[in-house]
Design a protein around this motif. Structure first.
Motif, PDB file in Angstrom:
ATOM      1  N   LEU A  93      31.475  62.387  58.411  1.00  0.00           N
ATOM      2  CA  LEU A  93      32.643  62.980  59.067  1.00  0.00           C
ATOM      3  C   LEU A  93      32.736  62.529  60.524  1.00  0.00           C
ATOM      4  N   ALA A  94      31.569  62.419  61.163  1.00  0.00           N
ATOM      5  CA  ALA A  94      31.552  62.019  62.573  1.00  0.00           C
ATOM      6  C   ALA A  94      32.085  60.602  62.742  1.00  0.00           C
ATOM      7  N   GLU A  95      31.931  59.794  61.718  1.00  0.00           N
ATOM      8  CA  GLU A  95      32.355  58.395  61.815  1.00  0.00           C
ATOM      9  C   GLU A  95      33.870  58.255  61.925  1.00  0.00           C
ATOM     10  N   LYS A  96      34.586  59.348  61.732  1.00  0.00           N
ATOM     11  CA  LYS A  96      36.043  59.287  61.885  1.00  0.00           C
ATOM     12  C   LYS A  96      36.478  59.474  63.338  1.00  0.00           C
ATOM     13  N   GLU A  97      35.550  59.883  64.196  1.00  0.00           N
ATOM     14  CA  GLU A  97      35.876  60.049  65.616  1.00  0.00           C
ATOM     15  C   GLU A  97      36.291  58.702  66.213  1.00  0.00           C
ATOM     16  N   MET A  98      37.173  58.759  67.215  1.00  0.00           N
ATOM     17  CA  MET A  98      37.636  57.516  67.821  1.00  0.00           C
ATOM     18  C   MET A  98      36.739  57.116  68.987  1.00  0.00           C
ATOM     19  N   VAL A  99      36.577  55.823  69.140  1.00  0.00           N
ATOM     20  CA  VAL A  99      35.783  55.314  70.251  1.00  0.00           C
ATOM     21  C   VAL A  99      36.474  54.038  70.759  1.00  0.00           C
ATOM     22  N   LYS A 100      36.269  53.754  72.041  1.00  0.00           N
ATOM     23  CA  LYS A 100      36.943  52.585  72.619  1.00  0.00           C
ATOM     24  C   LYS A 100      36.058  51.347  72.454  1.00  0.00           C
ATOM     25  N   ILE A 101      36.680  50.256  72.042  1.00  0.00           N
ATOM     26  CA  ILE A 101      35.909  49.007  71.965  1.00  0.00           C
ATOM     27  C   ILE A 101      36.665  47.911  72.721  1.00  0.00           C
ATOM     28  N   ILE A 102      35.919  46.883  73.115  1.00  0.00           N
ATOM     29  CA  ILE A 102      36.556  45.699  73.683  1.00  0.00           C
ATOM     30  C   ILE A 102      36.278  44.538  72.728  1.00  0.00           C
ATOM     31  N   PRO A 103      37.273  44.148  71.948  1.00  0.00           N
ATOM     32  CA  PRO A 103      37.055  43.117  70.939  1.00  0.00           C
ATOM     33  C   PRO A 103      36.974  41.724  71.572  1.00  0.00           C
ATOM     34  N   ASN A 104      36.387  40.793  70.850  1.00  0.00           N
ATOM     35  CA  ASN A 104      36.384  39.417  71.334  1.00  0.00           C
ATOM     36  C   ASN A 104      37.133  38.503  70.360  1.00  0.00           C
ATOM     37  N   PHE A 105      38.086  39.093  69.620  1.00  0.00           N
ATOM     38  CA  PHE A 105      38.851  38.317  68.643  1.00  0.00           C
ATOM     39  C   PHE A 105      40.286  38.832  68.671  1.00  0.00           C
ATOM     40  N   SER A 106      41.190  38.141  68.040  1.00  0.00           N
ATOM     41  CA  SER A 106      42.530  38.713  67.958  1.00  0.00           C
ATOM     42  C   SER A 106      42.951  38.890  66.509  1.00  0.00           C
ATOM     43  N   LEU A 107      43.684  39.972  66.309  1.00  0.00           N
ATOM     44  CA  LEU A 107      44.135  40.315  64.962  1.00  0.00           C
ATOM     45  C   LEU A 107      45.339  41.228  65.113  1.00  0.00           C
ATOM     46  N   ASP A 108      46.327  41.025  64.254  1.00  0.00           N
ATOM     47  CA  ASP A 108      47.507  41.883  64.303  1.00  0.00           C
ATOM     48  C   ASP A 108      47.160  43.294  63.862  1.00  0.00           C
ATOM     49  N   LYS A 109      48.109  44.169  64.063  1.00  0.00           N
ATOM     50  CA  LYS A 109      47.918  45.558  63.647  1.00  0.00           C
ATOM     51  C   LYS A 109      47.605  45.612  62.152  1.00  0.00           C
ATOM     52  N   VAL A 110      46.633  46.456  61.767  1.00  0.00           N
ATOM     53  CA  VAL A 110      46.293  46.633  60.353  1.00  0.00           C
ATOM     54  C   VAL A 110      46.796  48.007  59.934  1.00  0.00           C
ATOM     55  N   TYR A 111      47.534  48.067  58.837  1.00  0.00           N
ATOM     56  CA  TYR A 111      48.072  49.352  58.390  1.00  0.00           C
ATOM     57  C   TYR A 111      47.216  49.904  57.261  1.00  0.00           C
ATOM     58  N   LEU A 112      46.575  51.052  57.507  1.00  0.00           N
ATOM     59  CA  LEU A 112      45.704  51.663  56.488  1.00  0.00           C
ATOM     60  C   LEU A 112      46.176  53.093  56.197  1.00  0.00           C
ATOM     61  N   ILE A 113      45.738  53.629  55.067  1.00  0.00           N
ATOM     62  CA  ILE A 113      46.124  55.001  54.716  1.00  0.00           C
ATOM     63  C   ILE A 113      45.700  55.971  55.813  1.00  0.00           C
ATOM     64  N   GLY A 114      44.532  55.743  56.344  1.00  0.00           N
ATOM     65  CA  GLY A 114      43.984  56.658  57.343  1.00  0.00           C
ATOM     66  C   GLY A 114      44.591  56.476  58.726  1.00  0.00           C
ATOM     67  N   GLY A 115      45.505  55.547  58.896  1.00  0.00           N
ATOM     68  CA  GLY A 115      46.101  55.313  60.208  1.00  0.00           C
ATOM     69  C   GLY A 115      46.098  53.835  60.551  1.00  0.00           C
ATOM     70  N   ASP A 116      46.931  53.476  61.510  1.00  0.00           N
ATOM     71  CA  ASP A 116      47.016  52.061  61.886  1.00  0.00           C
ATOM     72  C   ASP A 116      45.904  51.698  62.857  1.00  0.00           C
ATOM     73  N   LEU A 117      45.428  50.470  62.752  1.00  0.00           N
ATOM     74  CA  LEU A 117      44.372  50.001  63.645  1.00  0.00           C
ATOM     75  C   LEU A 117      44.861  48.754  64.376  1.00  0.00           C
ATOM     76  N   GLY A 118      44.408  48.635  65.629  1.00  0.00           N
ATOM     77  CA  GLY A 118      44.778  47.456  66.393  1.00  0.00           C
ATOM     78  C   GLY A 118      46.124  47.613  67.087  1.00  0.00           C
ATOM     79  N   PRO A 119      46.769  46.550  67.525  1.00  0.00           N
ATOM     80  CA  PRO A 119      46.295  45.161  67.409  1.00  0.00           C
ATOM     81  C   PRO A 119      45.065  44.875  68.278  1.00  0.00           C
TER      82      PRO A 119
END
Lengths: 210, 186, 196
Positions: free
Chosen positions: B9-35
């Motif tokens: 359950l804790a793994e659903k908490e949000m945390v800030k990351i700094i990615p080193n790649f690029s990827l468009d927004k991903v649409y998932l049932i649990g919510g959108d991720l990215g870009p």
């Protein structure tokens, strides 16, 4: 697997038994000192000290709790049940002074269960008995909780040996909670073999060695 | 509940990351991720952050409260008060374990933080036990569990429930109901 | 005293608190049933005598035997019921195929019950989770990854994985397999989950 798939029917604690509970069946097999207040014809063979055909009125004999409960009637005098020593005033005073010093396993092992069951039989002492077992539980609770929560490495067998059946179950429950947390904390999250399977294997080995 | 389920359950908490790649927004049932853009902070659930971190795709920015000074303050507060103080995250224990185990290199003074969180946990658990004992002792009927976290409640839940159940039954003995009907057990 | 045999059955189960299934005690059950038959017959003749000759002093004895009958009934019912709880647990711990030594401990009716339970569970699992169904005996703990590293604890023979490849599970060999394929074998103690 930590989640146990076999969950036995729990005991009823208190005044009501659970019909299917193995614990309660064994509890109701505890023997109570009784005095028969009526004649039981043709059952003389149950009473070892005499060889009469009937069990005469006034006979004192030990009966399992289930017989006493089944025969006991409030309105008619069929049998009188004596309070076992641990629930009488003398012991109640001892428990009242310090419930932690008593070996409830030796005195029980169904101290709370049997005490609650005794309330089925009318007695002026009943309110005191009920109060005494409640106070004993409360008085011993801290010890059980603390030892079950600290016992991950230390040896608690000496303490556990002196616990009544109900207390043992609580102690185990407390330890399960603690152990699960400590395993998680140490990162032991891998899948494991079923305890049941392991125990079966142990038994098989033991059988082979015989 | 198993602690691993609480962690899940804790793994659903949000945390800030700094990615080193690029990827468009991903649409998932649990919510959108990215870009995702290299160097631009973005919020993602912990499970994804850890997965990306393990594949060296990002740097994790520790939550604000995961800081020596702030935790020291909380620890002092916790030791001072008799009641449970509000905790900055309902999953402080789980997040500390997850982030420190997988991304310790992104968290300054990781070891000190581990010790501080453990101190806070121990203080709170000791308090919890104390209050359970006085709860039983005074034969209370209800308790407020404000500010307790799921993991804390979980370590003692079944023990507490069973104990209260026993106490309830033994108390019922003392106050026999007037309409005590007799049932038969053989 | 009456009902000692019946309680012996209960003790037998109580001694194995971890859920192991002792051999079905056919002889014990038979002895209890015989005792019940005798109690019933004695009571019936005493009831008739009490009625016909007005011998009300027999009533306590009749009541006593009646208690014993009910007690025996309770013990047998609890014995059978508790065994069913254990047998149900076996489905979750071992999977749908039980080792022979365990099957030997079940009576014909229990084997039948196990098969019925297996079937109901399978039907239910097929009916949920879309076309492929859902195996609810898997993922008892939240999975962390799709694949896991496992070591073989004993020779288990050939084993087919999703994509059709067949691997040989040989003692001490190590494999990287889909988690859901291994979970059951780990529970059975064939494989061991290795954490690097």
């Amino acid at each position: 697997m930590d989640t146990q798939s076999y969950l036995p029917v729990p005991p009823g604690v208190g005044k009501e038994e659970n019909f299917f509970s193995l614990d309660d069946i064994l509890l109701s097999h505890e023997r109570l000192p009784c005095r028969l207040e009526t004649k039981f014809p043709r059952l003389g063979f149950l009473e070892k000290s005499s060889d009469t055909r009937d069990i005469p009125e006034g006979t004192k004999m030990e009966m399992p709790l289930w017989v006493a409960k089944g025969l006991y009637e409030q309105k008619r005098r069929v049998l009188a049940v004596e309070l076992p020593k641990v629930y009488r005033e003398g012991w109640r005073t001892v428990f009242g002074a310090d419930p932690n010093v008593v070996d409830l396993h030796k005195m029980g092992p169904y101290y709370y269960g049997l005490g609650s069951q005794m309330l089925h039989f009318d007695s002026p002492e009943n309110p005191d008995v009920a109060q005494a077992i409640l106070q004993t539980f409360i008085g011993r609770f801290r010890r059980i909780m603390d030892s079950s929560q600290n016992a991950y490495d230390s040896d608690t067998s000496a303490l556990v040996e002196r616990l009544d059946c109900l207390e043992r179950a609580l102690f185990r429950e407390g330890q399960n909670g603690l152990n699960a947390f400590q395993r998680w904390e140490k990162g032991h999250a891998h899948l494991t073999a079923s305890n049941l399977v392991i125990n079966y294997r142990k038994r098989k080995l033991a059988d082979m060695n015989v | 509940m198993d602690p691993s389920e609480v962690e899940f359950l804790a793994e659903k908490e949000m945390v800030k990351i700094i990615p080193n790649f690029s990827l468009d927004k991903v649409y998932l049932i649990g919510g959108d991720l990215g870009p995702f853009n290299p160097g631009l902070p973005v919020e993602v659930p912990v499970w994804l952050a850890l997965n990306l971190k393990q594949r060296q795709k990002c740097r994790i920015v520790p939550p604000e409260w995961m800081d020596v000074e702030k935790l020291e303050e909380i620890r002092e507060q916790e030791r001072k008060e008799d009641t449970f103080t509000p905790i900055p995250s309902p999953y402080y224990m789980e997040l500390t374990k997850l982030l420190l185990n997988h991304a310790a290199d992104n968290i300054p003074k990781a070891d000190e933080i581990r010790t501080l969180v453990k101190d806070i946990w121990d203080t709170r658990i000791a308090k919890l036990r104390l209050s359970i004992d006085s709860f039983i002792n005074q034969q209370e009927a209800h308790a407020k569990l404000d500010n307790l976290t799921l993991m804390e409640i979980n370590t003692t839940r079944s023990f507490l429930l069973d104990s209260l159940n026993c106490m309830y039954k033994l108390r019922t003995n003392v106050q026999p109901s007037t309409a005590a009907e007799k049932t038969m057990d053989y | 005293m009456f009902c000692e045999k019946a309680v012996e059955l209960i003790r037998e189960l109580h001694r194995m608190g971890d859920g192991q299934l002792p051999a079905f005690n056919e002889d014990g059950i038979r002895q209890v049933l015989e005792e019940m038959k005798a109690l019933y017959e004695q009571n019936q003749s005493d009831v008739n005598e009490a009625k016909a000759e007005g011998r009300s002093e027999l009533i306590p004895t009749i009541k006593f035997r009646h208690c014993c009958l009910l007690r025996n009934q309770r013990c047998i019912a609890a014995y059978l019921y508790d065994r069913l709880l254990r047998i149900r647990a076996l489905r979750w711990e071992y999977g749908s195929v039980l080792p022979t030594n365990i099957r030997f401990h079940m009576c014909a009716e229990e084997l039948d019950w196990f098969n019925q339970y297996k079937k109901s569970l399978a039907t239910y699992m097929r009916s949920i989770g879309g076309d492929g169904g859902l195996d609810i005996t898997q993922d008892m703990k939240p999975p962390k990854s799709l694949y896991i590293e496992v070591r073989c604890l004993k020779d288990h023979g050939e084993f087919e994985i999703d994509d059709g490849t067949v691997i040989l599970l040989k003692k001490n060999s190590q494999h990287f397999l889909p988690r859901w394929k291994c979970e059951q074998l780990i529970r059975q103690g064939v494989l061991e989950h290795v954490i690097s």
